[in-house]
Design a protein around this motif. Structure first.
Motif, PDB file in Angstrom:
ATOM      1  N   ASP A 190      14.013 -11.676  -2.210  1.00 22.29           N
ATOM      2  CA  ASP A 190      15.408 -11.773  -1.731  1.00 22.29           C
ATOM      3  C   ASP A 190      16.037 -13.113  -2.080  1.00 22.29           C
ATOM      4  OD1 ASP A 190      15.425  -9.217  -0.584  1.00 22.29           O
ATOM      5  OD2 ASP A 190      14.489  -9.954   1.258  1.00 22.29           O
ATOM      6  N   LYS A 191      15.225 -14.152  -2.168  1.00 18.68           N
ATOM      7  CA  LYS A 191      15.748 -15.504  -2.378  1.00 18.68           C
ATOM      8  C   LYS A 191      16.020 -15.809  -3.843  1.00 18.68           C
ATOM      9  CE  LYS A 191      14.212 -20.337  -1.876  1.00 18.68           C
ATOM     10  NZ  LYS A 191      13.111 -21.223  -1.433  1.00 18.68           N
ATOM     11  N   ALA A 192      15.262 -15.199  -4.747  1.00 16.76           N
ATOM     12  CA  ALA A 192      15.281 -15.599  -6.155  1.00 16.76           C
ATOM     13  C   ALA A 192      16.566 -15.203  -6.867  1.00 16.76           C
ATOM     14  CB  ALA A 192      14.081 -14.992  -6.869  1.00 16.76           C
ATOM     15  N   ASP A 193      16.972 -16.037  -7.853  1.00 15.54           N
ATOM     16  CA  ASP A 193      18.071 -15.680  -8.761  1.00 15.54           C
ATOM     17  C   ASP A 193      17.613 -14.622  -9.761  1.00 15.54           C
ATOM     18  OD1 ASP A 193      19.861 -17.649  -7.726  1.00 15.54           O
ATOM     19  OD2 ASP A 193      18.807 -19.173  -8.896  1.00 15.54           O
ATOM     20  N   LEU A 194      16.334 -14.674 -10.123  1.00 14.16           N
ATOM     21  CA  LEU A 194      15.772 -13.749 -11.104  1.00 14.16           C
ATOM     22  C   LEU A 194      14.356 -13.399 -10.680  1.00 14.16           C
ATOM     23  CD1 LEU A 194      15.755 -12.331 -13.914  1.00 14.16           C
ATOM     24  CD2 LEU A 194      14.902 -14.488 -14.861  1.00 14.16           C
ATOM     25  N   ILE A 195      14.005 -12.132 -10.862  1.00 15.88           N
ATOM     26  CA  ILE A 195      12.654 -11.681 -10.556  1.00 15.88           C
ATOM     27  C   ILE A 195      12.004 -11.193 -11.845  1.00 15.88           C
ATOM     28  CG2 ILE A 195      11.253 -10.019  -9.274  1.00 15.88           C
ATOM     29  CD1 ILE A 195      13.779  -9.904  -7.346  1.00 15.88           C
ATOM     30  N   ILE A 196      10.804 -11.688 -12.113  1.00 12.70           N
ATOM     31  CA  ILE A 196       9.985 -11.142 -13.192  1.00 12.70           C
ATOM     32  C   ILE A 196       8.943 -10.257 -12.527  1.00 12.70           C
ATOM     33  CG2 ILE A 196       8.373 -11.649 -15.063  1.00 12.70           C
ATOM     34  CD1 ILE A 196       9.802 -14.292 -15.492  1.00 12.70           C
ATOM     35  N   ALA A 197       9.159  -8.937 -12.617  1.00 10.46           N
ATOM     36  CA  ALA A 197       8.245  -7.965 -12.007  1.00 10.46           C
ATOM     37  C   ALA A 197       7.194  -7.606 -13.047  1.00 10.46           C
ATOM     38  CB  ALA A 197       9.002  -6.738 -11.546  1.00 10.46           C
ATOM     39  N   LEU A 198       5.953  -7.958 -12.758  1.00 10.74           N
ATOM     40  CA  LEU A 198       4.875  -7.849 -13.739  1.00 10.74           C
ATOM     41  C   LEU A 198       3.960  -6.677 -13.389  1.00 10.74           C
ATOM     42  CD1 LEU A 198       4.044  -9.527 -16.229  1.00 10.74           C
ATOM     43  CD2 LEU A 198       2.427 -10.748 -14.765  1.00 10.74           C
ATOM     44  N   PHE A 199       3.636  -5.895 -14.407  1.00  9.64           N
ATOM     45  CA  PHE A 199       2.773  -4.731 -14.221  1.00  9.64           C
ATOM     46  C   PHE A 199       1.653  -4.764 -15.270  1.00  9.64           C
ATOM     47  CE2 PHE A 199       6.955  -3.671 -12.663  1.00  9.64           C
ATOM     48  CZ  PHE A 199       6.692  -3.084 -11.431  1.00  9.64           C
ATOM     49  N   ASP A 200       0.538  -4.133 -14.932  1.00 11.84           N
ATOM     50  CA  ASP A 200      -0.612  -4.045 -15.835  1.00 11.84           C
ATOM     51  C   ASP A 200      -0.488  -2.768 -16.653  1.00 11.84           C
ATOM     52  OD1 ASP A 200      -3.060  -3.743 -17.065  1.00 11.84           O
ATOM     53  OD2 ASP A 200      -4.247  -4.315 -15.312  1.00 11.84           O
ATOM     54  N   GLY A 201      -0.223  -2.934 -17.960  1.00  7.18           N
ATOM     55  CA  GLY A 201      -0.009  -1.776 -18.819  1.00  7.18           C
ATOM     56  C   GLY A 201      -1.255  -0.964 -19.072  1.00  7.18           C
ATOM     57  N   SER A 202      -2.421  -1.529 -18.779  1.00  7.11           N
ATOM     58  CA  SER A 202      -3.669  -0.819 -19.054  1.00  7.11           C
ATOM     59  C   SER A 202      -4.101   0.080 -17.900  1.00  7.11           C
ATOM     60  CB  SER A 202      -4.784  -1.826 -19.358  1.00  7.11           C
ATOM     61  OG  SER A 202      -5.110  -2.588 -18.204  1.00  7.11           O
ATOM     62  N   LYS A 203      -3.293   0.110 -16.831  1.00  6.92           N
ATOM     63  CA  LYS A 203      -3.644   0.929 -15.667  1.00  6.92           C
ATOM     64  C   LYS A 203      -2.461   1.806 -15.263  1.00  6.92           C
ATOM     65  CE  LYS A 203      -6.978  -2.400 -13.827  1.00  6.92           C
ATOM     66  NZ  LYS A 203      -7.348  -3.266 -12.675  1.00  6.92           N
ATOM     67  N   GLU A 204      -2.763   2.912 -14.619  1.00 10.28           N
ATOM     68  CA  GLU A 204      -1.713   3.793 -14.124  1.00 10.28           C
ATOM     69  C   GLU A 204      -1.042   3.157 -12.906  1.00 10.28           C
ATOM     70  OE1 GLU A 204      -3.341   7.613 -13.351  1.00 10.28           O
ATOM     71  OE2 GLU A 204      -3.850   8.020 -15.448  1.00 10.28           O
ATOM     72  N   LEU A 205       0.207   3.519 -12.690  1.00  8.20           N
ATOM     73  CA  LEU A 205       0.934   3.020 -11.525  1.00  8.20           C
ATOM     74  C   LEU A 205       0.284   3.531 -10.246  1.00  8.20           C
ATOM     75  CD1 LEU A 205       4.613   3.610 -12.713  1.00  8.20           C
ATOM     76  CD2 LEU A 205       3.464   1.406 -12.520  1.00  8.20           C
ATOM     77  N   ASP A 206       0.147   2.638  -9.263  1.00  2.14           N
ATOM     78  CA  ASP A 206      -0.360   3.064  -7.957  1.00  2.14           C
ATOM     79  C   ASP A 206       0.703   2.800  -6.894  1.00  2.14           C
ATOM     80  OD1 ASP A 206      -0.413   0.339  -7.445  1.00  2.14           O
ATOM     81  OD2 ASP A 206      -2.590   0.154  -7.623  1.00  2.14           O
ATOM     82  N   ASP A 207       0.352   2.998  -5.640  1.00  3.03           N
ATOM     83  CA  ASP A 207       1.331   2.851  -4.552  1.00  3.03           C
ATOM     84  C   ASP A 207       1.853   1.427  -4.448  1.00  3.03           C
ATOM     85  OD1 ASP A 207       1.102   5.518  -3.943  1.00  3.03           O
ATOM     86  OD2 ASP A 207      -0.362   5.212  -2.322  1.00  3.03           O
ATOM     87  N   ASP A 208       1.003   0.438  -4.711  1.00  4.05           N
ATOM     88  CA  ASP A 208       1.460  -0.957  -4.658  1.00  4.05           C
ATOM     89  C   ASP A 208       2.497  -1.227  -5.744  1.00  4.05           C
ATOM     90  OD1 ASP A 208      -0.175  -1.630  -2.505  1.00  4.05           O
ATOM     91  OD2 ASP A 208      -1.866  -2.141  -3.807  1.00  4.05           O
ATOM     92  N   ASP A 209       2.250  -0.713  -6.963  1.00  2.27           N
ATOM     93  CA  ASP A 209       3.221  -0.860  -8.044  1.00  2.27           C
ATOM     94  C   ASP A 209       4.559  -0.225  -7.664  1.00  2.27           C
ATOM     95  OD1 ASP A 209       1.677  -2.203 -10.070  1.00  2.27           O
ATOM     96  OD2 ASP A 209       0.567  -0.337 -10.355  1.00  2.27           O
ATOM     97  N   LYS A 210       4.485   0.973  -7.095  1.00  2.00           N
ATOM     98  CA  LYS A 210       5.713   1.705  -6.756  1.00  2.00           C
ATOM     99  C   LYS A 210       6.488   1.000  -5.645  1.00  2.00           C
ATOM    100  CE  LYS A 210       3.940   6.140  -8.386  1.00  2.00           C
ATOM    101  NZ  LYS A 210       3.470   7.506  -8.054  1.00  2.00           N
ATOM    102  N   GLU A 211       5.770   0.355  -4.733  1.00  2.00           N
ATOM    103  CA  GLU A 211       6.454  -0.425  -3.697  1.00  2.00           C
ATOM    104  C   GLU A 211       7.215  -1.594  -4.329  1.00  2.00           C
ATOM    105  OE1 GLU A 211       5.645  -3.311   0.172  1.00  2.00           O
ATOM    106  OE2 GLU A 211       3.944  -2.453  -0.914  1.00  2.00           O
ATOM    107  N   ILE A 212       6.583  -2.244  -5.306  1.00  2.00           N
ATOM    108  CA  ILE A 212       7.242  -3.371  -5.990  1.00  2.00           C
ATOM    109  C   ILE A 212       8.488  -2.891  -6.723  1.00  2.00           C
ATOM    110  CG2 ILE A 212       6.971  -5.059  -7.853  1.00  2.00           C
ATOM    111  CD1 ILE A 212       3.950  -5.135  -6.991  1.00  2.00           C
ATOM    112  N   ILE A 213       8.392  -1.724  -7.371  1.00  2.00           N
ATOM    113  CA  ILE A 213       9.561  -1.162  -8.061  1.00  2.00           C
ATOM    114  C   ILE A 213      10.696  -0.934  -7.073  1.00  2.00           C
ATOM    115  CG2 ILE A 213      10.424   0.872  -9.301  1.00  2.00           C
ATOM    116  CD1 ILE A 213       7.592   1.063 -10.564  1.00  2.00           C
ATOM    117  N   GLU A 214      10.391  -0.434  -5.899  1.00  2.00           N
ATOM    118  CA  GLU A 214      11.422  -0.204  -4.873  1.00  2.00           C
ATOM    119  C   GLU A 214      12.036  -1.528  -4.409  1.00  2.00           C
ATOM    120  OE1 GLU A 214      12.820   2.625  -3.500  1.00  2.00           O
ATOM    121  OE2 GLU A 214      11.830   3.527  -5.234  1.00  2.00           O
TER     122      GLU A 214
END
Length: 462
Positions: A302-326
């Motif tokens: 909420d505080k940042a001017d810019l967010i770099i949302a980082l994901f591991d391309g070698s793994k399938e998305l899990d619930d933690d990844d999907k929470e970050i996307i939200e």
């Protein structure tokens, strides 16, 4: 002003601590006389008998005839000095004791300790700098990238102020013309075409709009872009931080949850100063310490001017990844997929459909791939939409932004008044108000309290 402008002031002009050299700066009518009472040149000739712009070697002598230090005195006579007053700078060895004792001697002979920013305030009050230039002095000191330095130097050189002048001067001509018609109706003053005036005001508003469009970029160059790297554990956040910093700042292991608190550092990303925050990995955890770090990571989103949302391309998305996307989908975010040197199994279509992205950036922190694309994306966010290419024209503080916005509002009222055919003396009120608001930026019309408040943010000795 809280102190008399006629006082002779003194302060340390170099940071406190040990160093090769330390400088005591003295400015005011009695600066030369005060230093002559404690300084003996190698040829015993006093400073008062010397020309300006001289460096004189000698010794500082205490009242008990003991030598405090060997020094060089730099003599600058008014008005050709930083403050446009007599200035002497004493260069001594940069230790605590010589600096402390020499400053105490100077104060005991009639100078007083300068307030924060008082040397630059005197430069402003004596007409050497306008207010925008004076504020640029601290911006130069605090600049963390070449682009930030260029912007600050553009302000200090008067480039920014000249653009303010290009708006104020036509306004003053309009005001003078209207007031001549109002005050001297019997004279043969040329009539004013209100339609042409409205068009001219519209052109000035466009200039203000162009300057305001740089405000976000100017603020970022001055203060840094607060950038949070977020993602679940072990996606490479700390590795990316280290890569951007070009140093091993954060601990990197294959153990999830290594980063339990936030790490903040400055990085120069092709001229853009990034205040990078490496956050704890976002995941569901029962570890109390790690949970505190995860909660702080959510706050930084909420505080940042810019967010770099980082994901591991070698793994399938899990619930933690999907929470970050939200968490980031309504924010100004760059989606970055790491580990593109490994076989890819991540569902990019899910991310793209959730975040309405123009593109997804692929990197490998191990192979150091994709940084050019990430850098370009960051610069596009910082500079996008700016029609002005010279950093010296960027608006870079809240006071300037508010003054420009207020001036524009008065010009808008003037156009409306002309369109409604209200009396000319009322139109002049709006034009003059706009002219004065623009004058606040360079200090022509600003009041004493604001001046004191601005310079109180400076360091002592500047």
């Amino acid at each position: 002003m809280s102190k008399e402008i006629n006082d002779t002031i003194a302060a340390l002009a170099t940071p406190v601590g040990e160093g090769g050299i330390g400088i005591i700066r003295i400015s005011g009518e009695n600066a030369i006389a005060i230093v002559d009472e404690i300084f003996v040149a190698i040829n015993e000739r006093p400073l008062a008998d010397r020309h300006s712009y001289r460096a004189i070697y000698g010794k500082i002598i205490a009242a008990d005839e003991k030598i405090i230090d060997e020094v060089i005195c730099l003599l600058m006579r008014k008005p050709h000095s930083y403050t446009k007053e007599n200035v002497v700078e004493i260069q001594c060895h940069g230790g605590m004791m010589p600096l402390k004792n020499i400053l105490a001697l100077v104060l005991s002979h009639g100078a007083r300790l300068a307030e924060p920013g008082e040397f630059t305030k005197r430069a402003f009050l004596n007409g050497r700098l306008d207010l925008a230039q004076a504020q640029a002095v601290m911006d130069i000191i605090k600049a963390k990238t070449d682009a930030a330095l260029r912007a600050a130097n553009g302000h200090l050189s008067g480039y920014f102020s000249s653009h303010i002048g290009q708006i104020r001067e036509p306004l003053l001509e309009m005001i003078a013309h209207y007031e001549a018609i109002i005050d001297f109706p019997e004279e043969e003053v040329d009539a004013i075409d209100n339609i042409q005036v409205m068009e001219k005001i519209g052109e000035l508003r466009e200039k203000i709009k162009a300057m305001l469009s740089t405000a976000n970029t100017g603020r970022i160059l001055r203060d840094g872009l607060i950038t949070a790297i977020v993602g679940k554990p072990n996606v490479g956040k700390s590795s990316l931080l280290n890569l951007l910093l070009r140093t091993d700042r954060a601990i990197v292991t294959d153990v999830p949850g290594t980063t339990r608190d936030s790490i903040e550092e400055y990085a120069d990303i092709d001229g853009v100063p990034l205040r990078i925050i490496d956050t704890a990995g976002i995941r569901q955890t029962s570890d109390k310490v790690e949970k505190i770090g995860v909660d702080k990571a959510r706050l930084y989103i909420d505080k940042a001017d810019l967010i770099i949302a980082l994901f591991d391309g070698s793994k399938e998305l899990d619930d933690d990844d999907k929470e970050i996307i939200e968490l980031v989908k309504q924010k100004k975010a760059l989606i970055v997929i790491n580990k593109n040197d490994l076989p890819q199994t991540i569902d990019e279509s899910y991310i793209a459909g959730s975040c309405e992205l123009n593109s997804i950036i692929h990197i490998s922190t191990v192979k150091e791939q994709g940084l050019d694309e990430l850098t370009a994306a960051i610069k596009n966010i910082v500079y996008a939409g700016n029609a002005i290419g010279h950093e010296g024209e960027y608006v870079n503080n809240v006071r300037q932004i508010n003054a420009l916005k207020n001036a524009d509002a008065h010009l808008q009222d003037a156009i409306k008044g002309l369109d409604d055919e209200i009396p000319e003396d009322l139109v002049v009120i709006d034009l003059r108000s706009a002219w004065e608001k623009l004058g606040d930026i360079i200090g022509d019309t600003v009041n004493e309290d604001i001046i004191d408040e601005i310079f109180s943010r400076f360091c002592i000795g500047k």
